[in-house]
Design a protein around this motif. Structure first.
Motif, PDB file in Angstrom:
ATOM      1  N   LEU A  23      87.593  26.560  12.912  1.00  0.00           N
ATOM      2  CA  LEU A  23      88.007  27.191  11.665  1.00  0.00           C
ATOM      3  C   LEU A  23      87.991  26.094  10.605  1.00  0.00           C
ATOM      4  CD1 LEU A  23      89.053  29.782  10.284  1.00  0.00           C
ATOM      5  CD2 LEU A  23      91.369  28.991  10.783  1.00  0.00           C
ATOM      6  N   ALA A  24      86.957  26.087   9.768  1.00  0.00           N
ATOM      7  CA  ALA A  24      86.751  25.003   8.808  1.00  0.00           C
ATOM      8  C   ALA A  24      86.872  25.502   7.375  1.00  0.00           C
ATOM      9  CB  ALA A  24      85.376  24.371   9.014  1.00  0.00           C
ATOM     10  N   PRO A  25      87.396  24.657   6.475  1.00  0.00           N
ATOM     11  CA  PRO A  25      87.409  25.007   5.051  1.00  0.00           C
ATOM     12  C   PRO A  25      86.073  24.661   4.406  1.00  0.00           C
ATOM     13  CG  PRO A  25      88.468  22.890   5.374  1.00  0.00           C
ATOM     14  CD  PRO A  25      88.072  23.381   6.745  1.00  0.00           C
ATOM     15  N   GLY A  26      85.818  25.258   3.246  1.00  0.00           N
ATOM     16  CA  GLY A  26      84.577  24.976   2.538  1.00  0.00           C
ATOM     17  C   GLY A  26      84.433  23.520   2.144  1.00  0.00           C
ATOM     18  N   ALA A  27      85.550  22.813   1.981  1.00  0.00           N
ATOM     19  CA  ALA A  27      85.490  21.401   1.607  1.00  0.00           C
ATOM     20  C   ALA A  27      84.738  20.573   2.633  1.00  0.00           C
ATOM     21  CB  ALA A  27      86.903  20.852   1.418  1.00  0.00           C
ATOM     22  N   ALA A  28      84.855  20.922   3.914  1.00  0.00           N
ATOM     23  CA  ALA A  28      84.129  20.186   4.958  1.00  0.00           C
ATOM     24  C   ALA A  28      82.628  20.376   4.800  1.00  0.00           C
ATOM     25  CB  ALA A  28      84.587  20.657   6.339  1.00  0.00           C
ATOM     26  N   LEU A  29      82.216  21.576   4.421  1.00  0.00           N
ATOM     27  CA  LEU A  29      80.796  21.861   4.243  1.00  0.00           C
ATOM     28  C   LEU A  29      80.247  21.149   3.016  1.00  0.00           C
ATOM     29  CD1 LEU A  29      80.904  25.671   5.087  1.00  0.00           C
ATOM     30  CD2 LEU A  29      80.789  23.708   6.643  1.00  0.00           C
ATOM     31  N   ILE A  30      81.045  21.048   1.955  1.00  0.00           N
ATOM     32  CA  ILE A  30      80.625  20.311   0.764  1.00  0.00           C
ATOM     33  C   ILE A  30      80.475  18.832   1.087  1.00  0.00           C
ATOM     34  CG2 ILE A  30      81.360  19.557  -1.540  1.00  0.00           C
ATOM     35  CD1 ILE A  30      82.539  22.303  -1.984  1.00  0.00           C
ATOM     36  N   ALA A  31      81.385  18.294   1.906  1.00  0.00           N
ATOM     37  CA  ALA A  31      81.272  16.892   2.323  1.00  0.00           C
ATOM     38  C   ALA A  31      79.961  16.657   3.055  1.00  0.00           C
ATOM     39  CB  ALA A  31      82.457  16.515   3.200  1.00  0.00           C
ATOM     40  N   SER A  32      79.558  17.614   3.880  1.00  0.00           N
ATOM     41  CA  SER A  32      78.290  17.506   4.598  1.00  0.00           C
ATOM     42  C   SER A  32      77.110  17.553   3.631  1.00  0.00           C
ATOM     43  CB  SER A  32      78.173  18.629   5.636  1.00  0.00           C
ATOM     44  OG  SER A  32      76.926  18.603   6.288  1.00  0.00           O
ATOM     45  N   LEU A  33      77.143  18.490   2.706  1.00  0.00           N
ATOM     46  CA  LEU A  33      76.055  18.630   1.744  1.00  0.00           C
ATOM     47  C   LEU A  33      75.904  17.383   0.874  1.00  0.00           C
ATOM     48  CD1 LEU A  33      76.704  22.306   0.568  1.00  0.00           C
ATOM     49  CD2 LEU A  33      74.758  21.523   1.943  1.00  0.00           C
ATOM     50  N   SER A  34      77.020  16.781   0.509  1.00  0.00           N
ATOM     51  CA  SER A  34      76.988  15.633  -0.402  1.00  0.00           C
ATOM     52  C   SER A  34      76.641  14.324   0.290  1.00  0.00           C
ATOM     53  CB  SER A  34      78.335  15.501  -1.125  1.00  0.00           C
ATOM     54  OG  SER A  34      79.376  15.221  -0.194  1.00  0.00           O
ATOM     55  N   GLY A  35      76.513  14.345   1.619  1.00  0.00           N
ATOM     56  CA  GLY A  35      76.154  13.125   2.343  1.00  0.00           C
ATOM     57  C   GLY A  35      77.317  12.187   2.564  1.00  0.00           C
ATOM     58  N   ASP A  36      78.529  12.706   2.641  1.00  0.00           N
ATOM     59  CA  ASP A  36      79.715  11.896   2.890  1.00  0.00           C
ATOM     60  C   ASP A  36      79.529  11.082   4.177  1.00  0.00           C
ATOM     61  OD1 ASP A  36      82.398  11.086   3.737  1.00  0.00           O
ATOM     62  OD2 ASP A  36      83.145  12.472   2.216  1.00  0.00           O
ATOM     63  N   ALA A  37      79.840   9.785   4.095  1.00  0.00           N
ATOM     64  CA  ALA A  37      79.617   8.890   5.235  1.00  0.00           C
ATOM     65  C   ALA A  37      80.473   9.260   6.449  1.00  0.00           C
ATOM     66  CB  ALA A  37      79.904   7.444   4.823  1.00  0.00           C
ATOM     67  N   ARG A  38      81.556  10.011   6.238  1.00  0.00           N
ATOM     68  CA  ARG A  38      82.415  10.393   7.363  1.00  0.00           C
ATOM     69  C   ARG A  38      81.803  11.501   8.209  1.00  0.00           C
ATOM     70  NH1 ARG A  38      87.033  13.045   5.174  1.00  0.00           N
ATOM     71  NH2 ARG A  38      85.592  13.637   3.504  1.00  0.00           N
ATOM     72  N   VAL A  39      80.838  12.212   7.664  1.00  0.00           N
ATOM     73  CA  VAL A  39      80.300  13.411   8.315  1.00  0.00           C
ATOM     74  C   VAL A  39      79.328  13.043   9.433  1.00  0.00           C
ATOM     75  CG1 VAL A  39      78.860  15.459   7.987  1.00  0.00           C
ATOM     76  CG2 VAL A  39      80.619  14.869   6.292  1.00  0.00           C
ATOM     77  N   HIS A  40      79.596  13.581  10.630  1.00  0.00           N
ATOM     78  CA  HIS A  40      78.702  13.417  11.786  1.00  0.00           C
ATOM     79  C   HIS A  40      78.387  14.767  12.419  1.00  0.00           C
ATOM     80  CE1 HIS A  40      79.365   9.137  11.394  1.00  0.00           C
ATOM     81  NE2 HIS A  40      80.665   9.320  11.487  1.00  0.00           N
ATOM     82  N   PHE A  41      78.584  15.831  11.672  1.00  0.00           N
ATOM     83  CA  PHE A  41      78.312  17.174  12.201  1.00  0.00           C
ATOM     84  C   PHE A  41      77.202  17.822  11.400  1.00  0.00           C
ATOM     85  CE2 PHE A  41      81.485  17.815   8.866  1.00  0.00           C
ATOM     86  CZ  PHE A  41      81.016  18.924   8.193  1.00  0.00           C
ATOM     87  N   ASP A  42      76.622  18.863  11.961  1.00  0.00           N
ATOM     88  CA  ASP A  42      75.537  19.599  11.321  1.00  0.00           C
ATOM     89  C   ASP A  42      75.867  21.084  11.400  1.00  0.00           C
ATOM     90  OD1 ASP A  42      73.228  20.753  10.415  1.00  0.00           O
ATOM     91  OD2 ASP A  42      71.902  19.887  11.936  1.00  0.00           O
ATOM     92  N   PHE A  43      76.358  21.651  10.287  1.00  0.00           N
ATOM     93  CA  PHE A  43      76.795  23.050  10.350  1.00  0.00           C
ATOM     94  C   PHE A  43      75.625  24.027  10.397  1.00  0.00           C
ATOM     95  CE2 PHE A  43      76.803  22.279   5.713  1.00  0.00           C
ATOM     96  CZ  PHE A  43      76.147  23.400   5.239  1.00  0.00           C
TER      97      PHE A  43
END
Length: 374
Positions: free
Chosen positions: A116-136
């Motif tokens: 159960l994820a918020p939209g903020a996590a998906l925006i972090a992925s789209l923006s190339g946030d260095a913390r992101v290691h997932f692929d939605f």
């Protein structure tokens, strides 16, 4: 969309257990074909979700955390499993840690793990946030809950968009209140930039009250507004400080507010297009996606079907419906949720354009300078 073969189907040889199961199924089918395969399918689906769990992208006080117990109870009834759907909370601010954890268990595709994820996590992925290691893009959507997002700015900003485009206020930045530049307010930041303005993200405004106070005091020129519990968005817009007008919205329709395309056409006499606009559409849809319930795409189809059926039943649960109404959420469940998640996945050209735009502007933002087009 990338696909992978299931790890249980890669070997050339059958295990002894698999072979015996196949022989048993064959014998049973010979005796009672229709009933045999129905029983086997039921047994397989039950075993795949004996221990269903929900990874929650936020702590108990976050939006996902608040609804997690209600949603888990409703899903448990829909799945009709022997045990309840258990919840596992992540204390991160935007669900990125939870999404990373979910991706590490995704290859297992055990049929019992959801996020159960918020939209903020998906925006972090789209923006190339260095913390992101997932692929939605490897997620299968079960529920998508959306709510409107509107960008407000001083009235003179709205009236002089054409003047700004002609250079009248070329050197005056539009100060936008944000939690941080690549947070949920990225939809307003990029949208204002596409309109030809030069927004300057002013960080530290994580609540509507703080942003409105800054707007009233002249510390910022624009804010992004999303309705929360007990809010009336139309009333909030009407009650905004004098001279504050809605510029555009994303997500569910807001009566009396122009969408981004209408505002863009008014400013430039043409429809928006190009990779950055396509990126804005993905970011805007992500910002409007308050909650996404998903599971690994490689999960066996029968298990996904059971979860989607349970999700459709869950959103009809009175307690969950009441909570959704309070939060102003428009909820879509089952197979109909898949296209909404797909809208958050831009083409590679658009994704690269977004990340290049962010990378080129981040040094300016750190120095307190306005955004420049790239």
């Amino acid at each position: 969309m990338r696909t992978k073969m299931s790890p249980h189907a890669t070997g050339p040889l059958l295990s002894r257990r698999t072979l015996l199961s196949a022989l048993a199924a064959s014998n049973l089918a010979a005796i009672c074909p229709a009933r045999a395969w129905e029983d086997i399918d039921r047994a397989e689906s039950s075993s795949m979700i004996d221990a269903p769990r929900l990874i929650v992208g936020g702590g108990p006080d976050s939006l996902p955390g608040q609804v997690a117990p209600i949603l888990a109870a409703a899903l448990t009834r829909g799945l009709a499993t022997s045990g309840p759907v258990t919840t596992h909370y992540d204390m991160g601010r935007d669900g990125v840690t939870a999404a990373n954890l979910f991706d590490t268990v995704s290859p297992e595709a055990d049929g019992g793990t959801t996020i159960l994820a918020p939209g903020a996590a998906l925006i972090a992925s789209l923006s190339g946030d260095a913390r992101v290691h997932f692929d939605f893009s490897r997620w299968a959507a079960l529920i998508v809950a959306r709510r409107p997002v509107v960008t407000l700015a001083r009235g003179e900003l709205h009236r002089t968009i054409r003047s700004r485009l002609s250079g009248l206020f070329h050197d005056r930045p539009v100060r936008l209140a944000v939690s941080h530049p690549t947070g949920v307010e990225l939809t307003s930041l990029l949208g204002l930039s596409l309109l030809g303005l030069h927004p300057l993200p002013v960080s530290g405004y994580a609540t509507k009250e703080a942003a409105f106070e800054a707007l009233k005091n002249g510390q910022v020129d624009a804010v992004q507004l999303t309705p929360g519990p007990g809010d009336d968005l139309s009333a909030d817009i009407a009650a905004a400080p004098q001279g504050i007008k809605p510029i555009f919205y994303s997500g569910p329709v807001i009566a009396g507010v122009p969408d981004f395309e209408a505002t863009y056409h008014m400013a430039r006499d043409r429809a928006p297009s190009g990779p950055l606009f396509q990126a804005w559409q993905a970011v805007a849809n992500a910002a409007a996606s308050a909650l996404v319930l998903a599971m690994p795409m490689l999960t066996p189809p029968l298990a996904i079907a059971r979860w989607r059926h349970a999700s459709q039943e869950a959103i009809m649960d009175p307690a969950l419906k009441s909570w959704n109404d309070t939060q102003h959420l428009v909820v879509t469940a089952g197979a109909e949720a898949a296209p909404l998640l797909n809208q958050l996945e831009p083409e590679l050209t658009a994704l690269l354009a977004l990340r290049r735009w962010i990378n080129n502007n981040q040094p300016r933002w750190r120095q307190g300078q306005e955004t420049r087009p790239t």
